[in-house]
Design a protein around this motif. Structure first.
Motif, PDB file in Angstrom:
ATOM      1  N   ARG A  24       0.303  -2.254 -33.485  1.00  0.00           N
ATOM      2  CA  ARG A  24       0.992  -1.071 -34.016  1.00  0.00           C
ATOM      3  C   ARG A  24       0.005   0.039 -34.380  1.00  0.00           C
ATOM      4  O   ARG A  24       0.410   1.143 -34.755  1.00  0.00           O
ATOM      5  N   GLU A  26      -3.528   2.659 -34.025  1.00  0.00           N
ATOM      6  CA  GLU A  26      -3.820   3.862 -33.235  1.00  0.00           C
ATOM      7  C   GLU A  26      -4.134   3.545 -31.779  1.00  0.00           C
ATOM      8  O   GLU A  26      -3.683   4.235 -30.864  1.00  0.00           O
ATOM      9  N   CYS A  29      -0.595  -1.026 -28.656  1.00  0.00           N
ATOM     10  CA  CYS A  29       0.317  -1.029 -27.503  1.00  0.00           C
ATOM     11  C   CYS A  29       1.347   0.099 -27.619  1.00  0.00           C
ATOM     12  O   CYS A  29       2.025   0.207 -28.649  1.00  0.00           O
ATOM     13  N   PRO A  30       1.509   0.925 -26.610  1.00  0.00           N
ATOM     14  CA  PRO A  30       2.478   2.029 -26.658  1.00  0.00           C
ATOM     15  C   PRO A  30       3.900   1.551 -26.971  1.00  0.00           C
ATOM     16  O   PRO A  30       4.620   2.194 -27.734  1.00  0.00           O
ATOM     17  N   TRP A  31       4.281   0.418 -26.385  1.00  0.00           N
ATOM     18  CA  TRP A  31       5.643  -0.090 -26.618  1.00  0.00           C
ATOM     19  C   TRP A  31       5.806  -0.547 -28.061  1.00  0.00           C
ATOM     20  O   TRP A  31       6.775  -0.191 -28.728  1.00  0.00           O
ATOM     21  N   ASP A  32       4.863  -1.350 -28.548  1.00  0.00           N
ATOM     22  CA  ASP A  32       4.968  -1.867 -29.912  1.00  0.00           C
ATOM     23  C   ASP A  32       4.975  -0.739 -30.932  1.00  0.00           C
ATOM     24  O   ASP A  32       5.687  -0.805 -31.949  1.00  0.00           O
ATOM     25  N   LYS A  33       4.197   0.295 -30.692  1.00  0.00           N
ATOM     26  CA  LYS A  33       4.077   1.392 -31.657  1.00  0.00           C
ATOM     27  C   LYS A  33       5.359   2.196 -31.800  1.00  0.00           C
ATOM     28  O   LYS A  33       5.607   2.778 -32.848  1.00  0.00           O
ATOM     29  N   GLU A  34       6.166   2.249 -30.749  1.00  0.00           N
ATOM     30  CA  GLU A  34       7.360   3.091 -30.813  1.00  0.00           C
ATOM     31  C   GLU A  34       8.608   2.351 -31.287  1.00  0.00           C
ATOM     32  O   GLU A  34       9.668   2.946 -31.446  1.00  0.00           O
ATOM     33  N   GLN A  35       8.478   1.054 -31.560  1.00  0.00           N
ATOM     34  CA  GLN A  35       9.642   0.281 -31.984  1.00  0.00           C
ATOM     35  C   GLN A  35      10.019   0.569 -33.440  1.00  0.00           C
ATOM     36  O   GLN A  35       9.175   0.941 -34.256  1.00  0.00           O
ATOM     37  N   THR A  36      11.315   0.401 -33.730  1.00  0.00           N
ATOM     38  CA  THR A  36      11.847   0.551 -35.080  1.00  0.00           C
ATOM     39  C   THR A  36      12.626  -0.709 -35.428  1.00  0.00           C
ATOM     40  O   THR A  36      12.880  -1.561 -34.566  1.00  0.00           O
ATOM     41  N   SER A  39      15.589  -0.754 -33.118  1.00  0.00           N
ATOM     42  CA  SER A  39      15.368  -0.980 -31.685  1.00  0.00           C
ATOM     43  C   SER A  39      15.122  -2.449 -31.358  1.00  0.00           C
ATOM     44  O   SER A  39      15.401  -2.896 -30.237  1.00  0.00           O
TER      45      SER A  39
END
Length: 269
Positions: A24, A26, A29-36, A39
């Motif tokens: 999560r 800087e 992973c792009p996918w993990d960072k954008e999860q809520t 989601s």
């Protein structure tokens, strides 16, 4: 960019928390960072059911894997809250530890219990007090609406039964089932879609009531009924294929004959 992470032959829960922080972070992973929470809400449900499947299969190796997936979801949600400065995984562990200690006074205190039933009674009293649930309605409303509908109905009925709001035996529930069936038929005949939905709901609720009084888990009963349907349908499809029958173009009475044949075949085994 390579992460500052130490590879090991065996990891523990602290490593899991660290991995989630990195995913999560800087450079994660792009996918993990954008999860809520929203989601990945369904992921928590799916992983839980997969763990239940492993239990049903009595597959310890699979259960170990699936419990890991469930734990990962817990850590995932906790990390989101840690980033928001609300709580972290250690707070989750702290909370559940305190809850277990509080609700087991017969282990961590001076309370004495005669058996497991008394443990459950005490658990319910302590839980109600800690949650400030003073009425039966409060306890009913505490049953999550997000539970599977059959399970939720059963839990609500059980709470009503504890204060005597219940049929004395299954006969009353079975009679109510017949009454609700009649009301559903009337709604269908009147082509009243709204009332049909309502009456169908009442019928299902009465089925759960009957199941509970017959000491049958309605979720488990429906699961087994669905399994039975699948087994029979697979035989019907096989028979149709062997006889050159196209199911889509075959009248229902003919398919029903195949169904009876499939049923007889399975029952003879």
């Amino acid at each position: 960019m390579k992460q500052d992470f130490q590879f090991k032959s065996k990891y523990d829960v602290n490593d899991l928390v660290r991995i989630m922080q990195l995913l999560r972070g800087e450079n994660g992973c792009p996918w993990d960072k954008e999860q809520t929470h929203e989601s990945i809400r369904k992921n928590l449900i799916e992983e839980t059911y997969e763990a239940v499947e492993a239990i049903d299969k009595k597959d310890s190796h699979l259960l170990c894997e699936e419990l890991g997936d469930v734990l990962m979801q817990v850590v995932f949600h906790a990390q989101m809250e840690a980033e928001a400065g609300v709580f972290d995984f250690s707070d989750v562990a702290d909370g559940v530890c305190k809850k277990l200690i509080e609700r087991h006074p017969h282990v961590f205190g001076d309370t004495e219990v005669a058996d497991a039933d008394e443990v459950l009674v005490n658990w319910d009293k302590i839980k109600s007090a800690s949650k400030n649930r003073k009425t039966v309605t409060d306890k009913m409303l505490s049953v999550p609406r997000q539970l599977p509908a059959l399970m939720r109905a059963c839990k609500v009925q059980e709470k009503a039964a504890k204060v005597g709001f219940d049929w004395p035996d299954e006969e009353g529930a079975l009679q109510k089932f017949e009454e609700e069936t009649g009301e559903l038929r009337a709604a269908v005949q009147n082509k009243d879609a709204t009332n049909t939905e309502e009456e169908l709901g009442d019928l299902l609720f009465s089925v759960v009531n009957a199941a509970r009084l017959l000491s049958v888990d309605p979720e488990e009963a429906l699961t087994k009924a669905t399994d039975k349907f699948l087994n029979r349908f697979s035989v019907v499809e096989k028979l149709a294929g062997e006889r050159g029958i196209t199911m889509e173009n075959t009248p229902l009475p003919e398919l029903d004959k195949l169904w009876d044949e499939a049923k007889a075949t399975l029952e003879s085994k």
